[in-house]
Design a protein around this motif. Structure first.
Motif, PDB file in Angstrom:
ATOM      1  N   ILE A  10       0.859  -1.195   0.000  1.00 15.05           N
ATOM      2  CA  ILE A  10       0.000   0.000   0.000  1.00 15.05           C
ATOM      3  C   ILE A  10       0.885   1.231   0.000  1.00 15.05           C
ATOM      4  O   ILE A  10       1.940   1.264   0.635  1.00 15.05           O
ATOM      5  CB  ILE A  10      -1.005   0.006   1.176  1.00 15.05           C
ATOM      6  CG1 ILE A  10      -2.042   1.126   0.994  1.00 15.05           C
ATOM      7  CG2 ILE A  10      -0.285   0.085   2.531  1.00 15.05           C
ATOM      8  CD1 ILE A  10      -3.414   0.829   1.526  1.00 15.05           C
ATOM      9  N   GLY A  20     -12.482   3.253   3.236  1.00 17.00           N
ATOM     10  CA  GLY A  20     -12.474   2.472   1.991  1.00 17.00           C
ATOM     11  C   GLY A  20     -11.235   1.588   1.923  1.00 17.00           C
ATOM     12  O   GLY A  20     -11.322   0.406   1.586  1.00 17.00           O
ATOM     13  N   GLY A  24     -11.979  -2.201   2.144  1.00 16.46           N
ATOM     14  CA  GLY A  24     -11.734  -2.748   0.812  1.00 16.46           C
ATOM     15  C   GLY A  24     -10.459  -3.575   0.730  1.00 16.46           C
ATOM     16  O   GLY A  24     -10.283  -4.338  -0.212  1.00 16.46           O
ATOM     17  N   ALA A  25      -9.556  -3.421   1.670  1.00 19.10           N
ATOM     18  CA  ALA A  25      -8.276  -4.116   1.543  1.00 19.10           C
ATOM     19  C   ALA A  25      -7.650  -4.497   2.887  1.00 19.10           C
ATOM     20  O   ALA A  25      -7.376  -5.656   3.147  1.00 19.10           O
ATOM     21  CB  ALA A  25      -7.303  -3.247   0.749  1.00 19.10           C
ATOM     22  N   ASP A 151      -8.901  -2.383 -10.022  1.00 17.46           N
ATOM     23  CA  ASP A 151      -7.970  -1.417 -10.608  1.00 17.46           C
ATOM     24  C   ASP A 151      -6.559  -1.987 -10.797  1.00 17.46           C
ATOM     25  O   ASP A 151      -5.759  -1.412 -11.524  1.00 17.46           O
ATOM     26  CB  ASP A 151      -7.937  -0.129  -9.770  1.00 17.46           C
ATOM     27  CG  ASP A 151      -7.711  -0.392  -8.283  1.00 17.46           C
ATOM     28  OD1 ASP A 151      -7.953  -1.538  -7.833  1.00 17.46           O
ATOM     29  OD2 ASP A 151      -7.304   0.539  -7.575  1.00 17.46           O
ATOM     30  N   LYS A 187     -16.864  -2.356  -1.107  1.00 17.31           N
ATOM     31  CA  LYS A 187     -16.510  -1.128  -1.804  1.00 17.31           C
ATOM     32  C   LYS A 187     -17.270   0.011  -1.125  1.00 17.31           C
ATOM     33  O   LYS A 187     -18.502  -0.043  -1.002  1.00 17.31           O
ATOM     34  CB  LYS A 187     -16.882  -1.253  -3.279  1.00 17.31           C
ATOM     35  CG  LYS A 187     -16.296  -0.128  -4.065  1.00 17.31           C
ATOM     36  CD  LYS A 187     -16.313  -0.364  -5.559  1.00 17.31           C
ATOM     37  CE  LYS A 187     -15.820   0.909  -6.226  1.00 17.31           C
ATOM     38  NZ  LYS A 187     -16.599   1.307  -7.380  1.00 17.31           N
ATOM     39  N   ILE A 188     -16.546   1.003  -0.692  1.00 14.36           N
ATOM     40  CA  ILE A 188     -17.142   2.103   0.064  1.00 14.36           C
ATOM     41  C   ILE A 188     -17.170   3.340  -0.813  1.00 14.36           C
ATOM     42  O   ILE A 188     -16.193   3.638  -1.504  1.00 14.36           O
ATOM     43  CB  ILE A 188     -16.317   2.361   1.348  1.00 14.36           C
ATOM     44  CG1 ILE A 188     -16.184   1.057   2.176  1.00 14.36           C
ATOM     45  CG2 ILE A 188     -16.917   3.479   2.181  1.00 14.36           C
ATOM     46  CD1 ILE A 188     -17.499   0.403   2.553  1.00 14.36           C
ATOM     47  N   LYS A 197     -16.345   6.454  -5.652  1.00 11.98           N
ATOM     48  CA  LYS A 197     -15.742   5.747  -4.526  1.00 11.98           C
ATOM     49  C   LYS A 197     -15.070   6.696  -3.544  1.00 11.98           C
ATOM     50  O   LYS A 197     -14.623   7.780  -3.918  1.00 11.98           O
ATOM     51  CB  LYS A 197     -14.772   4.664  -5.005  1.00 11.98           C
ATOM     52  CG  LYS A 197     -13.435   5.140  -5.510  1.00 11.98           C
ATOM     53  CD  LYS A 197     -12.482   3.950  -5.666  1.00 11.98           C
ATOM     54  CE  LYS A 197     -11.037   4.460  -5.640  1.00 11.98           C
ATOM     55  NZ  LYS A 197     -10.045   3.426  -5.394  1.00 11.98           N
ATOM     56  N   MET A 198     -15.061   6.279  -2.300  1.00  9.26           N
ATOM     57  CA  MET A 198     -14.327   7.035  -1.294  1.00  9.26           C
ATOM     58  C   MET A 198     -12.857   6.938  -1.670  1.00  9.26           C
ATOM     59  O   MET A 198     -12.322   5.849  -1.831  1.00  9.26           O
ATOM     60  CB  MET A 198     -14.572   6.435   0.093  1.00  9.26           C
ATOM     61  CG  MET A 198     -13.919   7.201   1.211  1.00  9.26           C
ATOM     62  SD  MET A 198     -14.238   6.523   2.875  1.00  9.26           S
ATOM     63  CE  MET A 198     -15.942   6.966   3.166  1.00  9.26           C
ATOM     64  N   LYS A 200      -8.841   9.052  -1.390  1.00  9.46           N
ATOM     65  CA  LYS A 200      -8.072  10.169  -0.847  1.00  9.46           C
ATOM     66  C   LYS A 200      -7.862  11.260  -1.879  1.00  9.46           C
ATOM     67  O   LYS A 200      -7.769  12.428  -1.545  1.00  9.46           O
ATOM     68  CB  LYS A 200      -6.734   9.700  -0.309  1.00  9.46           C
ATOM     69  CG  LYS A 200      -5.851   9.097  -1.370  1.00  9.46           C
ATOM     70  CD  LYS A 200      -4.488   8.736  -0.833  1.00  9.46           C
ATOM     71  CE  LYS A 200      -3.671   8.058  -1.897  1.00  9.46           C
ATOM     72  NZ  LYS A 200      -3.980   6.648  -2.097  1.00  9.46           N
ATOM     73  N   SER A 201      -7.792  10.860  -3.158  1.00  9.90           N
ATOM     74  CA  SER A 201      -7.477  11.862  -4.171  1.00  9.90           C
ATOM     75  C   SER A 201      -8.710  12.589  -4.685  1.00  9.90           C
ATOM     76  O   SER A 201      -8.625  13.761  -5.031  1.00  9.90           O
ATOM     77  CB  SER A 201      -6.722  11.208  -5.333  1.00  9.90           C
ATOM     78  OG  SER A 201      -7.327   9.991  -5.687  1.00  9.90           O
TER      79      SER A 201
HETATM   80  P1  ADP Z   1      -7.312   5.828  -2.932  1.00  8.99           P
HETATM   81  O1  ADP Z   1      -8.402   5.429  -3.901  1.00  8.99           O
HETATM   82  O2  ADP Z   1      -7.816   6.557  -1.751  1.00  8.99           O
HETATM   83  O3  ADP Z   1      -6.175   6.517  -3.666  1.00  8.99           O
HETATM   84  P2  ADP Z   1      -5.600   3.568  -3.055  1.00  8.99           P
HETATM   85  O4  ADP Z   1      -5.758   3.577  -4.520  1.00  8.99           O
HETATM   86  O5  ADP Z   1      -4.283   3.927  -2.469  1.00  8.99           O
HETATM   87  O6  ADP Z   1      -6.728   4.473  -2.379  1.00  8.99           O
HETATM   88  O7  ADP Z   1      -6.039   2.136  -2.561  1.00  8.99           O
HETATM   89  C1  ADP Z   1      -5.424   1.380  -1.548  1.00  8.99           C
HETATM   90  C2  ADP Z   1      -6.245   0.118  -1.366  1.00  8.99           C
HETATM   91  O8  ADP Z   1      -7.544   0.454  -0.855  1.00  8.99           O
HETATM   92  C3  ADP Z   1      -6.511  -0.639  -2.655  1.00  8.99           C
HETATM   93  O9  ADP Z   1      -6.493  -2.031  -2.369  1.00  8.99           O
HETATM   94  C4  ADP Z   1      -7.893  -0.198  -3.069  1.00  8.99           C
HETATM   95  O10 ADP Z   1      -8.555  -1.161  -3.842  1.00  8.99           O
HETATM   96  C5  ADP Z   1      -8.572  -0.012  -1.718  1.00  8.99           C
HETATM   97  N1  ADP Z   1      -9.597   1.031  -1.772  1.00  8.99           N
HETATM   98  C6  ADP Z   1      -9.405   2.343  -1.989  1.00  8.99           C
HETATM   99  N2  ADP Z   1     -10.564   3.026  -1.948  1.00  8.99           N
HETATM  100  C7  ADP Z   1     -11.531   2.110  -1.703  1.00  8.99           C
HETATM  101  C8  ADP Z   1     -12.944   2.179  -1.532  1.00  8.99           C
HETATM  102  N3  ADP Z   1     -13.587   3.338  -1.616  1.00  8.99           N
HETATM  103  N4  ADP Z   1     -13.641   1.052  -1.270  1.00  8.99           N
HETATM  104  C9  ADP Z   1     -12.988  -0.132  -1.186  1.00  8.99           C
HETATM  105  N5  ADP Z   1     -11.657  -0.272  -1.332  1.00  8.99           N
HETATM  106  C10 ADP Z   1     -10.924   0.820  -1.591  1.00  8.99           C
END
Ligand code: ADP
Ligand code: NA
Length: 330
Positions: A10, A20, A24-25, A151, A187-188, A197-198, A200-201
């Motif tokens: 990560i 999320g 999700g992970a 993704d 999936k949040i 989707k929730m 950070k970016s």
């Molecule tokens: P972000 O989308 O906030 O940039 P990342 O791409 O760094 O997050 O994702 C890190 C991990 O968290 C990955 O395994 C991704 O599939 C999971 N993840 C990120 N956002 C979500 C979400 N909204 N719901 C479920 N899993 C998520």
């Protein structure tokens, strides 16, 4: 250790993980410790592919590791380490890059999307070769399984192709990794924009719940989540994405089925659900926040944990790399 080996990484690209990431992970990372030989990596090499601030990166890497410990990654049972502490990741990535076709790498949709956003002149070569580094991460440890979300599927497919190609051309060296689809993930979506989707970016500040948020603040964000018209508390992601998202979060954190929750809240309004869920979320994040802080307050202890993890990882990675170097003629 006869259990199947799993690798997952990560990026330390935010000040906190969010709900999320957890549902999700990361929660499945914790659970996989019961069934798999796990290597978990804070992938800081990946985190410099799109511009960064050194001080911020250094801090976020530590906070990411502390949070993983705080949610229950056990350094006695799993190998928890920071990618840059194991030079073999970059070294193997070079070798793999030399058996990756330029056209093949150019087909990676995540790069195309990100490069389109950043512009061709700004998007880095590191961003372009990111999937090759990811292949190195996985193949170095001969991981049998890699938990991947949608993704990352194309990237895992590239890892498999590279493993097979190397094995064919230079002799059997790598394990061809399988995708592992954890069944316990959810999936949040964004609390303010529940059809996206929730993240950070892309989420609005109030659209996400961070694990390190002040618990009162998380509760408040849940209470002010956008809900749908109507008043019934039923799970229907298509027509009621807001309330369905809250039910998913509630179910995952409280360990109750969505059906049980629907029944419990029959005849109640959205406000009741949001108030209760706010409390559930605050009760869940408060100890994570405290434990994370405790790890951060003991920098020498955290360094030690990460040094031990890096040492374990290096032993495995270096053995693979030596074999690779030998096979390619170094
Ligand atoms: P972000 O989308 O906030 O940039 P990342 O791409 O760094 O997050 O994702 C890190 C991990 O968290 C990955 O395994 C991704 O599939 C999971 N993840 C990120 N956002 C979500 C979400 N909204 N719901 C479920 N899993 C998520
Ligand atoms: Na992302």
């Amino acid at each position: 250790d006869a259990r199947p080996r799993v690798f997952s990484g990560i990026q330390p690209t935010a000040d906190s993980f969010h709900l999320g990431n957890y549902l999700g992970a990361l929660r499945s990372w914790v659970r996989m410790q019961d069934t798999h030989d796990c290597l978990y990596c804070v992938v800081d090499l990946h985190a410099i592919t799109a511009g960064h601030e050194p001080k911020v990166l250094r801090q976020r890497t530590r906070v990411a590791a502390a949070q993983l410990l705080a949610i229950g990654i056990d350094p006695e049972r799993s190998t928890l380490f920071v990618q840059s502490h194991v030079p073999a990741h970059a070294e193997l990535a070079w070798v793999l890059g030399c058996i990756t076709g330029f056209g093949e790498a150019s087909r990676m949709t995540q790069f195309k999307d990100k490069a389109a956003r950043q512009g061709a002149e700004r998007a880095s070569v590191g961003l372009f070769t990111y999937p090759v580094l990811m292949a190195a991460d996985i193949l170095l440890y001969r991981a049998a399984a890699v938990p991947v979300g949608e993704d990352q599927r194309q990237h895992l497919e590239l890892s498999r192709d590279l493993a097979q190609r190397f094995n064919r051309d230079f002799g059997k060296t790598f394990v061809v990794p399988e995708a592992y689809i954890p069944t316990d993930t959810a999936k949040i979506t964004d609390l303010q924009d529940p059809t996206s989707k929730m993240s950070k970016s892309s989420s609005t500040p109030n659209g996400i719940v961070e694990l390190l948020d002040e618990p009162n603040r998380s509760a408040k964000r849940i209470r002010s989540a956008v809900t749908d018209t109507g008043r019934e508390i039923v799970y229907d992601p298509e027509h009621k994405p807001g309330i369905s998202n809250l039910l998913s979060i509630y179910s995952a954190l409280a360990g109750e089925s969505v059906a049980e929750l629907e029944q419990r809240y029959e005849g109640h309004g959205y406000g009741d659900l949001k108030k209760d869920l706010g409390q559930v979320v605050a009760d869940f994040t408060a100890p994570i926040r405290e434990r994370t802080q405790a790890y951060l307050d003991d920098p020498a202890g955290l360094d030690k944990i990460l040094a031990v993890g890096a040492e374990k990882a290096r032993a495995l990675a270096d053995a693979t790399l030596r074999q690779v170097y030998d096979r390619v003629g170094f």
